[in-house]
Design a protein around this motif. Structure first.
Motif, PDB file in Angstrom:
ATOM      1  N   GLU A  45      75.333  67.018  80.996  1.00 38.58           N
ATOM      2  CA  GLU A  45      76.317  67.130  82.075  1.00 38.58           C
ATOM      3  C   GLU A  45      75.775  66.553  83.380  1.00 38.58           C
ATOM      4  O   GLU A  45      76.473  65.841  84.092  1.00 38.58           O
ATOM      5  N   HIS A  46      74.518  66.862  83.701  1.00 41.06           N
ATOM      6  CA  HIS A  46      73.962  66.412  84.976  1.00 41.06           C
ATOM      7  C   HIS A  46      72.470  66.137  84.842  1.00 41.06           C
ATOM      8  O   HIS A  46      71.631  66.910  85.336  1.00 41.06           O
ATOM      9  N   PRO A  47      72.104  65.026  84.207  1.00 45.15           N
ATOM     10  CA  PRO A  47      70.674  64.708  84.022  1.00 45.15           C
ATOM     11  C   PRO A  47      69.947  64.490  85.336  1.00 45.15           C
ATOM     12  O   PRO A  47      68.715  64.495  85.381  1.00 45.15           O
ATOM     13  N   GLN A  48      70.700  64.318  86.436  1.00 44.66           N
ATOM     14  CA  GLN A  48      70.065  64.104  87.734  1.00 44.66           C
ATOM     15  C   GLN A  48      69.312  65.345  88.221  1.00 44.66           C
ATOM     16  O   GLN A  48      68.542  65.264  89.186  1.00 44.66           O
ATOM     17  N   GLU A  49      69.490  66.482  87.558  1.00 48.14           N
ATOM     18  CA  GLU A  49      68.747  67.675  87.943  1.00 48.14           C
ATOM     19  C   GLU A  49      67.246  67.463  87.761  1.00 48.14           C
ATOM     20  O   GLU A  49      66.432  67.963  88.546  1.00 48.14           O
ATOM     21  N   ALA A 100      68.509  58.818  88.686  1.00 46.99           N
ATOM     22  CA  ALA A 100      69.395  58.224  87.679  1.00 46.99           C
ATOM     23  C   ALA A 100      70.854  58.229  88.141  1.00 46.99           C
ATOM     24  O   ALA A 100      71.716  58.881  87.563  1.00 46.99           O
ATOM     25  N   PHE A 101      71.129  57.466  89.203  1.00 44.62           N
ATOM     26  CA  PHE A 101      72.510  57.376  89.676  1.00 44.62           C
ATOM     27  C   PHE A 101      72.787  55.970  90.187  1.00 44.62           C
ATOM     28  O   PHE A 101      71.879  55.147  90.352  1.00 44.62           O
ATOM     29  N   PHE A 110      77.403  57.911  92.236  1.00 39.78           N
ATOM     30  CA  PHE A 110      77.961  58.314  90.946  1.00 39.78           C
ATOM     31  C   PHE A 110      76.853  58.866  90.049  1.00 39.78           C
ATOM     32  O   PHE A 110      75.844  58.204  89.807  1.00 39.78           O
ATOM     33  N   GLU A 111      77.075  60.087  89.567  1.00 37.61           N
ATOM     34  CA  GLU A 111      76.105  60.786  88.741  1.00 37.61           C
ATOM     35  C   GLU A 111      76.767  61.253  87.449  1.00 37.61           C
ATOM     36  O   GLU A 111      77.962  61.066  87.248  1.00 37.61           O
ATOM     37  N   GLY A 112      75.973  61.889  86.590  1.00 34.39           N
ATOM     38  CA  GLY A 112      76.462  62.378  85.307  1.00 34.39           C
ATOM     39  C   GLY A 112      75.834  61.603  84.171  1.00 34.39           C
ATOM     40  O   GLY A 112      74.866  60.862  84.351  1.00 34.39           O
ATOM     41  N   PRO A 113      76.351  61.746  82.958  1.00 38.88           N
ATOM     42  CA  PRO A 113      75.829  60.977  81.827  1.00 38.88           C
ATOM     43  C   PRO A 113      76.161  59.495  81.976  1.00 38.88           C
ATOM     44  O   PRO A 113      77.108  59.123  82.677  1.00 38.88           O
ATOM     45  N   ASP A 144      81.772  54.177  83.876  1.00 37.91           N
ATOM     46  CA  ASP A 144      83.229  54.191  84.064  1.00 37.91           C
ATOM     47  C   ASP A 144      83.601  54.445  85.522  1.00 37.91           C
ATOM     48  O   ASP A 144      84.457  53.750  86.088  1.00 37.91           O
ATOM     49  N   SER A 145      82.964  55.423  86.149  1.00 42.12           N
ATOM     50  CA  SER A 145      83.312  55.793  87.522  1.00 42.12           C
ATOM     51  C   SER A 145      82.895  54.717  88.514  1.00 42.12           C
ATOM     52  O   SER A 145      83.659  54.368  89.424  1.00 42.12           O
ATOM     53  N   ALA A 146      81.680  54.201  88.360  1.00 41.77           N
ATOM     54  CA  ALA A 146      81.210  53.160  89.275  1.00 41.77           C
ATOM     55  C   ALA A 146      82.048  51.901  89.131  1.00 41.77           C
ATOM     56  O   ALA A 146      82.382  51.240  90.130  1.00 41.77           O
TER      57      ALA A 146
END
Length: 471
Positions: free
Chosen positions: A210-214, A219-220, A247-250, A256-258
């Motif tokens: 869900e949030h590998p940036q933790e 990684a964004f 933009f973060e997430g998997p 897709d978002s970027a």
């Protein structure tokens, strides 16, 4: 061939499987071999796949026909021992059978990507590039040794998450495209995303958490739009208000978002499209910048803490900067000669499964083709001490003098030649443009005089004469 193809075979009737295997094109992750193959020759393919992104070899098909009936117990045993007997260090592989009709079967060898550089017992090193196993020179082998260290990172364990922490919809999509019918752990092991002790890898977390940036805050992707071609500094900074997004997430969600953000912020210009009509066009072709964005996300160095991917949108260009230098096998001054090499082979393989990336290592070549198709200057790659920057500009491929001398209607002719990407006869251009032959001939001669197009023929009346754009 789709990387999910072999998984689709399991659901196909046995009588259809052989034809599917025969008709499937060989690619980055798939190869066919005859049952006649000598183990020392098979070792080249095993080494090539292991040194690249892994893959599958099916044994028992030759010249479009089944020949696995030649696999005697002795020959099959020799094939099973190939990795031990003919590769150093021994390539890891899993051996199974694909059942066909009438009690027949072929051998299937699955080779995962390796953290080591493998060679044959004769000291030769191979790398899988597209549908070929390419032999590396000594210098390339040394560079591969050096580059291989970065691929360790995506296979490192992540103790912060478990299978229950994966995004259900993202993981379900992955299971679906690879045709997974077993449990989640088996589905992850199919792409080396789960370690032998049951711990998820960094690649699995980056793809599905869900949030590998933790634990990987770098990684964004950051997308920024500027009002001037110079970003400026301090009080003179030209960043537009509200045009700076993170933009973060998997990984699939980030892309897709970027991409949606870049598309919505992209400046447009009135230009002649590939259809031959003027319309509002993005300043840079969508397929070019999108390929650049995907390449950056899939192939960046995730081990580099404190740095992220930047997409900067200017009025006349787009810049995409990604952490991590080109691998040593690549010469950034000759990007079209760069052989396929994935810094993150497991991430690259899954992104191909998901339809995010191309399968044949054509990313850079495709960016060049898309820019040339609309008459724009070639992409430029700049390498710094710790990153690679791709610049896509609105500059024309033609010089200022050539642009000044273009005759009226010339862009229509050039658009047709760019669209086809190959030499065309005068008649072909007449048919495509709908113009009269004298008009087309006159424009072509003017373009030829300006050095914008080339003519190749034996005489003025040569029916096989063709027109082309300079390379």
């Amino acid at each position: 061939m789709s990387t999910a193809y072999l998984h689709d075979l399991a659901a196909a009737p046995p009588e259809d499987r052989l034809q599917r295997l025969i008709s499937a094109p060989e690619d980055q992750w798939f190869d066919r071999k005859s049952a006649r193959i000598a183990p020392k020759d098979l070792a080249r393919a095993l080494v090539a796949f292991s040194n690249a992104e892994g893959g599958t070899v099916v044994i028992g098909i030759r010249d479009g026909a089944f020949d696995a009936d030649l696999l005697s117990p002795e020959k099959e045993n020799a094939i099973r021992q190939t990795a031990v007997d003919f590769t150093l260090p021994p390539v890891r592989m899993e051996i199974s059978q694909i059942a066909l009709d009438n009690g027949r079967s072929v051998l299937r060898l699955d080779i995962p990507p390796s953290e080591h550089v493998h060679e044959t017992i004769s000291g030769e090193v191979y790398l899988r590039v597209g549908d070929e196993s390419k032999k590396l020179t000594y210098a390339q082998r040394r560079e591969l040794d050096y580059d291989r260290g970065s691929s360790h990172f995506e296979h490192e364990p992540v103790h912060e998450i478990t299978l229950g922490d994966l995004v259900p919809e993202e993981f379900a999509r992955y299971r679906s495209v690879i045709g997974a019918t077993a449990d989640d752990a088996t589905a992850l092991r199919a792409r080396s995303l789960l370690r032998r002790d049951g711990t998820l890898t960094q690649a699995a977390a980056l793809l599905f958490a869900e949030h590998p940036q933790e634990w990987l805050p770098q990684a964004f992707v950051r997308v920024t739009r500027f009002s001037d071609d110079s970003p400026g500094t301090g009080s003179r900074q030209n960043m537009e208000s509200g045009k700076d997004e993170r933009f973060e997430g998997p990984i699939p969600r980030i892309i897709d978002s970027a991409a949606a953000c870049v598309e919505s912020w992209m400046p447009h210009r009135r230009a002649l499209g590939t259809s031959g009509k003027f319309s509002d066009q993005p300043i840079v072709p969508t397929d070019a910048w999108l390929e650049g964005l995907v390449n950056a996300v899939v192939h960046r160095s995730y081990s580099m803490a404190g740095d992220h991917i930047r997409v900067n949108i200017f009025p006349s260009r787009i810049e995409i900067e990604s952490p991590g230098r080109f691998p040593g096998l690549a010469d950034p001054t000759r990007p079209l000669d760069i052989a396929r090499y994935a810094r993150n082979p497991r991430i690259a393989r899954v992104c191909s499964d998901l339809g995010i990336t191309q399968e044949r290592g054509e990313g850079i070549r495709r960016i060049f083709e898309e820019m040339r198709l609309v008459g724009l200057a070639d992409p430029e790659y700049h390498q710094t001490g710790g990153s690679v920057q791709l610049s896509l500009t609105t500059l024309s491929r033609l010089s200022a003098e050539q642009q000044e001398s273009l005759p009226r209607g010339a862009e229509e002719i050039l658009s047709i030649l760019r669209l086809h990407g190959r030499p065309l006869g005068t008649g072909d251009i007449v048919e495509e443009s709908g113009r009269s032959r004298p008009w087309v001939r006159a424009r072509l001669e003017e373009l030829r005089a300006s050095g914008v197009v080339h003519w190749d023929g034996r005489s003025a009346r040569d029916p096989r004469a063709v027109w082309s754009l300079p390379s």
